[in-house]
Enzyme design. Structure first.
Site, mmCIF file in Angstrom:
data_model
loop_
_atom_site.group_PDB
_atom_site.id
_atom_site.type_symbol
_atom_site.label_atom_id
_atom_site.label_comp_id
_atom_site.label_asym_id
_atom_site.label_seq_id
_atom_site.Cartn_x
_atom_site.Cartn_y
_atom_site.Cartn_z
ATOM 1 N N CYS A 66 2.210 9.302 12.211
ATOM 2 C CA CYS A 66 2.471 10.072 13.381
ATOM 3 C C CYS A 66 2.019 9.063 14.271
ATOM 4 O O CYS A 66 0.837 8.144 14.015
ATOM 5 C CB CYS A 66 0.733 11.184 13.184
ATOM 6 N N ASN A 70 1.210 -1.442 0.143
ATOM 7 C CA ASN A 70 0.132 -0.297 -0.541
ATOM 8 C C ASN A 70 1.077 1.112 0.308
ATOM 9 O O ASN A 70 0.451 2.364 -0.310
ATOM 10 C CB ASN A 70 -1.194 0.274 1.177
HETATM 11 C C1 PLP Z 1 -6.163 0.060 4.279
HETATM 12 C C2 PLP Z 1 -6.105 -1.315 4.062
HETATM 13 C C3 PLP Z 1 -5.621 -2.067 4.897
HETATM 14 C C4 PLP Z 1 -7.079 -1.986 5.930
HETATM 15 O O1 PLP Z 1 -8.684 -2.120 5.278
HETATM 16 P P1 PLP Z 1 -9.690 -1.540 5.941
HETATM 17 O O2 PLP Z 1 -10.761 -2.100 4.741
HETATM 18 O O3 PLP Z 1 -9.856 -0.262 6.063
HETATM 19 O O4 PLP Z 1 -9.464 -2.405 7.434
HETATM 20 C C5 PLP Z 1 -5.617 -3.375 5.435
HETATM 21 N N1 PLP Z 1 -4.018 -3.189 3.805
HETATM 22 C C6 PLP Z 1 -3.799 -3.125 3.089
HETATM 23 C C7 PLP Z 1 -2.906 -3.276 2.078
HETATM 24 C C8 PLP Z 1 -4.738 -1.341 2.839
HETATM 25 O O5 PLP Z 1 -4.643 -1.356 1.698
#
Ligand code: PLP
Length: 412
Positions: A336, A161
């Site tokens: 943060c 991500n």
């Molecule tokens: C956004 C994200 C999450 C968390 O997902 P939620 O649906 O907000 O709980 C977990 N893993 C990755 C790689 C993400 O990008």
């Protein structure tokens, strides 16, 4: 037409809801408000029809059957259910073995994978946290080297991500299959953007989330393989036994229908979206890297998603950079924490130094990102970096050809 500011370039954090998704959800708040578990009347049946339709779309998107899709509140919950649920179900009998079982993951995973793994470690499981090479890509070879006879689960994200890099999931899956080890993948950044087939890709468990694919927040899914092998999980939440007992609780019917619509739209449009966004990202990266010296793209240059880039800018101060680009809604290489600004553990995990991690930007594009927005972002970032560098004595020294790594700083 005047550009609306700030420009949104943080689609890896969340995406706007597609109007078609909103439209699909609306009836389920009003006329079709029933509890999908009510078996005795039309209200319940209508809600159930909506859920069934959504499950079909979710399953189609990933090449699974409907029974293999469990609806959850999002990827955090899906990851917790997959990792802890599998660990508790498949733990080795304590007799004779010190550890309850071995799990393999990686230090640049999302916290929603790292923290469940750390909890399991406290509870007596052995966890290997792989360290990625500088390009951020975990290969099957690396996983193979970490495998042990008591390995029960490998959990690795499909795409990262923060830097968008793609792990060798299909090959890792093949290895896991050969060894009889389960593979879970956090595919939150992958599914709905890139083609996915749980059989061809050798996946046993997979998490994804509505709000990363133009659906609503607070709804997601976990794929749980039913054949070869039939994966069992210990449920983490007890109650009404919904979702085949994996996840009790009244279903978020409207959210699930929206999730289904997001999956349907993704299936139809991901290919054209990826092609368009790949071009826009290239335009953005080429301009920034060619116009700003001492800048570098983080992570593998080819093995990554089309819509995410992460760039470090040398000789600028991180907080100053974020302030200077406040017309671009994006993420920085700083996280943060309660007390301070920590450099991103993902960039640190690749070996990027603290200073450079702080002065990094993650720019993530989406379905409605325009060329005009990209060109605006380029000018804003170029301007910001050159302004900050005018105030940097280190940058002056660098330009004069002084090798800063060899400078002996005065200590006080
Ligand atoms: C956004 C994200 C999450 C968390 O997902 P939620 O649906 O907000 O709980 C977990 N893993 C990755 C790689 C993400 O990008």
């Amino acid at each position: 037409m005047a550009l609306k500011l700030p420009v949104y370039m943080d689609h890896a954090a969340t995406t706007p809801c597609d109007p078609r998704v909103v439209e699909s959800m609306l009836p389920y708040f009003t006329e079709r408000f029933g509890n999908s578990g009510s078996r005795n009347h039309k209200f319940g049946w209508e809600a159930e029809e909506g859920v069934d339709w959504a499950r079909e779309q979710a399953a189609k998107l990933i090449g699974a059957s409907e029974k293999e899709v469990i609806f959850t509140s999002g990827s955090t919950e899906s990851n917790n259910l997959a990792i802890k649920g599998a660990a508790y179900m498949y733990e080795k009998a304590p007799a004779g073995s010190k550890s309850r079982g071995h799990i393999i993951t990686c230090i640049i995973e999302h916290k929603a994978v790292l923290d469940p793994c750390k909890r399991l470690q406290k509870e007596g499981f052995d966890v290997t946290f792989l360290e990625p090479p500088v390009d951020g890509v975990i290969t099957a070879e690396m996983v193979k080297a970490a495998m042990r006879p008591d390995t029960i689960l490998v959990t690795l994200m499909w795409a990262n991500n923060e830097i968008g890099t793609i792990n060798e999931i299909r090959q890792i899956g093949a290895l896991c299959k050969e060894r009889g080890v389960l593979l879970h993948t956090d595919a939150t950044q992958w599914v709905g953007k890139m083609p996915t087939n749980v059989d061809a890709d050798n996946i046993d468990l997979m998490s994804w989330s509505g709000h990363k694919i133009y659906g609503p927040k607070g709804v997601g899914a976990l794929y749980v393989r039913r054949h070869r092998p039939r994966v069992r999980l210990q449920s983490l939440q007890d109650g009404g036994g919904q979702e085949r007992g994996f996840r009790s609780g009244t279903l978020n019917v409207a959210g699930i229908v929206g999730f289904g619509m997001a999956c349907e739209v993704a299936m139809a449009e991901m290919e054209q979206d990826a092609a368009r966004l790949g071009k826009l990202r290239k335009r953005l990266e080429d301009a920034l890297v060619s116009r700003i010296d001492s800048s570098a793209i983080n992570g593998h240059r080819e093995k990554r998603l089309p819509h995410i880039t992460n760039i470090s800018f040398g000789f600028v101060e991180g907080e100053g950079l974020m302030m200077a680009v406040k017309n671009i809604a994006c993420s920085s290489g700083s996280a943060c924490t309660s007390a301070s600004l920590e450099p991103s553990y993902v960039l640190k995990g690749l070996g990027v130094g603290d200073e450079l991690a702080h002065s990094s930007l993650r720019l993530s594009l989406g379905k409605w990102t325009t060329e005009e927005q990209i060109d605006y972002a380029i000018e804003e970032i170029v301007k910001a970096v050159s302004k900050l560098r005018m105030m940097s004595p280190l940058y002056d020294m660098h330009k004069e050809g002084i090798d800063l790594s060899k400078v002996e700083w005065a200590h006080h």
